[in-house]
Design an enzyme around this catalytic site. Sequence first.
Site, PDB file in Angstrom:
ATOM      1  N   ARG A  53      49.064  -1.350 -98.948  1.00 35.51           N
ATOM      2  CA  ARG A  53      48.709  -1.480-100.365  1.00 35.51           C
ATOM      3  C   ARG A  53      48.646  -0.082-100.978  1.00 35.51           C
ATOM      4  O   ARG A  53      48.092   0.844-100.373  1.00 35.51           O
ATOM      5  CB  ARG A  53      47.346  -2.171-100.490  1.00 35.51           C
ATOM      6  CG  ARG A  53      46.963  -2.494-101.915  1.00 35.51           C
ATOM      7  CD  ARG A  53      45.585  -3.132-101.994  1.00 35.51           C
ATOM      8  NE  ARG A  53      44.563  -2.142-102.276  1.00 35.51           N
ATOM      9  CZ  ARG A  53      43.359  -2.413-102.789  1.00 35.51           C
ATOM     10  NH1 ARG A  53      43.016  -3.658-103.043  1.00 35.51           N
ATOM     11  NH2 ARG A  53      42.475  -1.462-103.013  1.00 35.51           N
ATOM     12  N   TYR A  91      38.739   2.415-109.784  1.00 37.42           N
ATOM     13  CA  TYR A  91      38.353   1.405-108.797  1.00 37.42           C
ATOM     14  C   TYR A  91      39.506   1.165-107.809  1.00 37.42           C
ATOM     15  O   TYR A  91      40.661   1.055-108.204  1.00 37.42           O
ATOM     16  CB  TYR A  91      38.016   0.088-109.511  1.00 37.42           C
ATOM     17  CG  TYR A  91      37.474  -0.964-108.579  1.00 37.42           C
ATOM     18  CD1 TYR A  91      36.198  -0.852-108.064  1.00 37.42           C
ATOM     19  CD2 TYR A  91      38.244  -2.053-108.207  1.00 37.42           C
ATOM     20  CE1 TYR A  91      35.699  -1.803-107.200  1.00 37.42           C
ATOM     21  CE2 TYR A  91      37.751  -3.015-107.351  1.00 37.42           C
ATOM     22  CZ  TYR A  91      36.476  -2.886-106.846  1.00 37.42           C
ATOM     23  OH  TYR A  91      35.977  -3.826-105.982  1.00 37.42           O
ATOM     24  N   ASP A  96      47.324  -3.920-106.180  1.00 34.36           N
ATOM     25  CA  ASP A  96      46.240  -4.748-106.723  1.00 34.36           C
ATOM     26  C   ASP A  96      45.954  -4.315-108.155  1.00 34.36           C
ATOM     27  O   ASP A  96      45.591  -3.158-108.406  1.00 34.36           O
ATOM     28  CB  ASP A  96      44.983  -4.544-105.847  1.00 34.36           C
ATOM     29  CG  ASP A  96      43.916  -5.594-106.112  1.00 34.36           C
ATOM     30  OD1 ASP A  96      43.957  -6.228-107.174  1.00 34.36           O
ATOM     31  OD2 ASP A  96      43.033  -5.762-105.236  1.00 34.36           O
ATOM     32  N   HIS A 120      43.539  -5.666-109.882  1.00 31.44           N
ATOM     33  CA  HIS A 120      42.090  -5.863-110.064  1.00 31.44           C
ATOM     34  C   HIS A 120      41.748  -6.577-111.373  1.00 31.44           C
ATOM     35  O   HIS A 120      40.769  -6.219-112.035  1.00 31.44           O
ATOM     36  CB  HIS A 120      41.352  -4.514-109.978  1.00 31.44           C
ATOM     37  CG  HIS A 120      41.369  -3.939-108.597  1.00 31.44           C
ATOM     38  ND1 HIS A 120      40.840  -4.589-107.497  1.00 31.44           N
ATOM     39  CD2 HIS A 120      41.865  -2.765-108.123  1.00 31.44           C
ATOM     40  CE1 HIS A 120      41.007  -3.843-106.423  1.00 31.44           C
ATOM     41  NE2 HIS A 120      41.634  -2.739-106.757  1.00 31.44           N
ATOM     42  N   GLU A 136      48.959  -8.222-106.983  1.00 26.65           N
ATOM     43  CA  GLU A 136      47.737  -9.031-106.840  1.00 26.65           C
ATOM     44  C   GLU A 136      46.869  -8.943-108.095  1.00 26.65           C
ATOM     45  O   GLU A 136      46.765  -7.872-108.699  1.00 26.65           O
ATOM     46  CB  GLU A 136      46.973  -8.470-105.632  1.00 26.65           C
ATOM     47  CG  GLU A 136      45.593  -9.030-105.470  1.00 26.65           C
ATOM     48  CD  GLU A 136      44.801  -8.312-104.384  1.00 26.65           C
ATOM     49  OE1 GLU A 136      45.400  -7.526-103.621  1.00 26.65           O
ATOM     50  OE2 GLU A 136      43.593  -8.539-104.311  1.00 26.65           O
ATOM     51  N   GLU A 159      40.950 -13.950-104.805  1.00 28.22           N
ATOM     52  CA  GLU A 159      39.772 -13.439-104.095  1.00 28.22           C
ATOM     53  C   GLU A 159      38.472 -13.822-104.797  1.00 28.22           C
ATOM     54  O   GLU A 159      37.419 -13.836-104.175  1.00 28.22           O
ATOM     55  CB  GLU A 159      39.866 -11.925-103.867  1.00 28.22           C
ATOM     56  CG  GLU A 159      39.805 -11.105-105.134  1.00 28.22           C
ATOM     57  CD  GLU A 159      39.911  -9.605-104.868  1.00 28.22           C
ATOM     58  OE1 GLU A 159      40.825  -9.184-104.162  1.00 28.22           O
ATOM     59  OE2 GLU A 159      39.053  -8.866-105.376  1.00 28.22           O
ATOM     60  N   ARG A 195      44.843 -15.831-102.063  1.00 31.05           N
ATOM     61  CA  ARG A 195      44.059 -14.654-101.662  1.00 31.05           C
ATOM     62  C   ARG A 195      42.624 -14.963-101.251  1.00 31.05           C
ATOM     63  O   ARG A 195      41.827 -14.048-101.016  1.00 31.05           O
ATOM     64  CB  ARG A 195      44.025 -13.665-102.844  1.00 31.05           C
ATOM     65  CG  ARG A 195      45.277 -12.879-103.014  1.00 31.05           C
ATOM     66  CD  ARG A 195      45.403 -11.813-101.948  1.00 31.05           C
ATOM     67  NE  ARG A 195      44.462 -10.715-102.160  1.00 31.05           N
ATOM     68  CZ  ARG A 195      43.836 -10.062-101.193  1.00 31.05           C
ATOM     69  NH1 ARG A 195      44.007 -10.396 -99.927  1.00 31.05           N
ATOM     70  NH2 ARG A 195      43.017  -9.072-101.476  1.00 31.05           N
ATOM     71  N   GLU A 224      44.733  -9.045 -95.222  1.00 32.97           N
ATOM     72  CA  GLU A 224      44.179  -7.745 -95.629  1.00 32.97           C
ATOM     73  C   GLU A 224      43.209  -7.258 -94.546  1.00 32.97           C
ATOM     74  O   GLU A 224      42.416  -8.032 -94.012  1.00 32.97           O
ATOM     75  CB  GLU A 224      43.435  -7.909 -96.953  1.00 32.97           C
ATOM     76  CG  GLU A 224      42.837  -6.609 -97.466  1.00 32.97           C
ATOM     77  CD  GLU A 224      42.099  -6.809 -98.799  1.00 32.97           C
ATOM     78  OE1 GLU A 224      41.739  -7.954 -99.118  1.00 32.97           O
ATOM     79  OE2 GLU A 224      41.892  -5.807 -99.492  1.00 32.97           O
ATOM     80  N   TRP A 279      37.917  -7.257-116.872  1.00 37.18           N
ATOM     81  CA  TRP A 279      38.624  -7.244-115.585  1.00 37.18           C
ATOM     82  C   TRP A 279      37.925  -8.138-114.589  1.00 37.18           C
ATOM     83  O   TRP A 279      36.812  -8.544-114.838  1.00 37.18           O
ATOM     84  CB  TRP A 279      38.753  -5.823-115.030  1.00 37.18           C
ATOM     85  CG  TRP A 279      37.496  -5.237-114.502  1.00 37.18           C
ATOM     86  CD1 TRP A 279      36.256  -5.296-115.078  1.00 37.18           C
ATOM     87  CD2 TRP A 279      37.327  -4.502-113.285  1.00 37.18           C
ATOM     88  NE1 TRP A 279      35.355  -4.620-114.338  1.00 37.18           N
ATOM     89  CE2 TRP A 279      35.977  -4.137-113.220  1.00 37.18           C
ATOM     90  CE3 TRP A 279      38.190  -4.117-112.269  1.00 37.18           C
ATOM     91  CZ2 TRP A 279      35.462  -3.401-112.145  1.00 37.18           C
ATOM     92  CZ3 TRP A 279      37.664  -3.387-111.219  1.00 37.18           C
ATOM     93  CH2 TRP A 279      36.314  -3.028-111.172  1.00 37.18           C
TER      94      TRP A 279
HETATM   95  O1  KDG Z   1      33.855  -7.490-103.620  1.00 40.10           O
HETATM   96  C1  KDG Z   1      34.983  -7.124-104.323  1.00 40.10           C
HETATM   97  C2  KDG Z   1      35.957  -6.403-103.434  1.00 40.10           C
HETATM   98  O2  KDG Z   1      36.054  -7.011-102.196  1.00 40.10           O
HETATM   99  C3  KDG Z   1      37.334  -6.401-104.050  1.00 40.10           C
HETATM  100  O3  KDG Z   1      37.315  -5.841-105.315  1.00 40.10           O
HETATM  101  C4  KDG Z   1      38.319  -5.691-103.174  1.00 40.10           C
HETATM  102  O4  KDG Z   1      40.085  -6.225-104.655  1.00 40.10           O
HETATM  103  C5  KDG Z   1      39.697  -6.068-103.514  1.00 40.10           C
HETATM  104  C6  KDG Z   1      40.635  -6.319-102.423  1.00 40.10           C
HETATM  105  O5  KDG Z   1      41.741  -6.767-102.728  1.00 40.10           O
HETATM  106  O6  KDG Z   1      40.277  -6.095-101.285  1.00 40.10           O
HETATM  107 MG    MG Z   2      41.885  -7.456-104.702  1.00 38.10          MG
END
Ligand code: KDG
Ligand code: MG
Length: 414
Positions: free
Chosen positions: A148, A160, A222, A224, A248, A274, A295, A351, A414
């Site tokens: 990634r 982030y 990602d 996010h 992602e 996620e 995810r 992951e 976000w």
């Molecule tokens: O708790 C939130 C994180 O696990 C997340 O933001 C991490 O985006 C993330 C990822 O893809 O691992």
């Molecule tokens: Mg993520």
Amino acid sequence: MSRIDSAEVIITSPGRNFVTLKITTSDGVVGLGDATVNGRELAVASYLTDHVAPLLIGRDPANIEDTWQYLYRGAYWRRGPITMAAVAAVDVALWDIKAKVAGLPLYQLLGGASRKGALAYGHASGTTTEALFDSVRNHLDLGFRAIRIQTGVPGLGQVYGVAGDQRPGQRYDYEPARRNVVAGRALPVEEEWDTAAYLRHIPGVFEAVRHEFGPDLPLLHDGHHRMRPIEAARLARDLEPYRLFWLEDATPGEDPDALRLIRQHSTTPLAIGEVFNTAFDYQTLVTERLIDFVRSAVTHTGGITHMRKLLDFAGLYGIRSGMHGPTDVSPVGMAAALHLDLAIHNFGIQEYMKHSDTTLEVFRTSYTFTDGLLHPGVNPGLGVDLDEDLAARFEYTPAYLPINRTLDGTVHDW
Ligand code: KDG
Ligand code: MG
């Protein structure tokens, strides 16, 4: 008949917070389940201790589906991250017990191994492209075969998902939740975000990475949840020449129609989930083939029982797994994911962010990472033991995910 004798919640913080459910049967068999919800740990701990554990005492640990339905439907307030993490913890602990009673690694009860191991992707990141390259090389040296890519954005400070720069060979130890105490109160860190600057920067980063590392390395990215639908569609299209494994969380998870818009404009594969917690969150995305990868984490989506159903459903539409595996999924949750990864047919990728050494002293795991593949190991059950004495030495410490604000101070969506 065996009975559930106790269900205890163990909170520990060996570098970061984890919530673990420990179920013990009348035969003395112990099962573990992960219930960690990043930044909301005490909510799920209370849900389990106050509302779930008392219901479990005396039940037959063997009847996993029945217990799942009893907790899910019995709550009336179905779904949601806290409820589904609590149900997941019970479910995984019961699968751990069942597999220990059978004397088999859990994946054997899920149909046995479909592959030698689960292809894992690691997180490379850098505040600059040079630092990112070092991080990619470091991951390749560690054996990763899929990576990634996240970078800093010119003009912005801390971003982030991007670790501070590491020396070559140094362990990547980015932790999304931060302990930030202001005047005695734990508060989320606030970071600056500018989507336009990000969209200008990222395609060039992928061009540079492809130029340096060639066309074959599977690359992921990602977003996010930070883009509006049309911005995400633009990025997905701009990234097409670099053949991503996936893009992602391009848009916020609660708006499935946004993915339809991205799809209309691009063939970049899409992954999301996620922050989802049931198969219902995926219904439209799967049946309308708006995504390519699921995810969800076992920890946050109702455990093995529910994830298996979700992944079988997704498999009918050619959609594969890409389970969430950050450090806030505990080693117990990671082990559960790996057993499922090994067993299902429509596995895509897993992951993998290695937990800190301190975490791995508290949670002793049997899973291994070799030549880019994760394997859950062959110990009976999940293959994870919790050192409770050591766990008790690491007290819960509040830590939160950051808030993003745009340059004019608006809280970013976000
Ligand atoms: O708790 C939130 C994180 O696990 C997340 O933001 C991490 O985006 C993330 C990822 O893809 O691992
Ligand atoms: Mg993520």
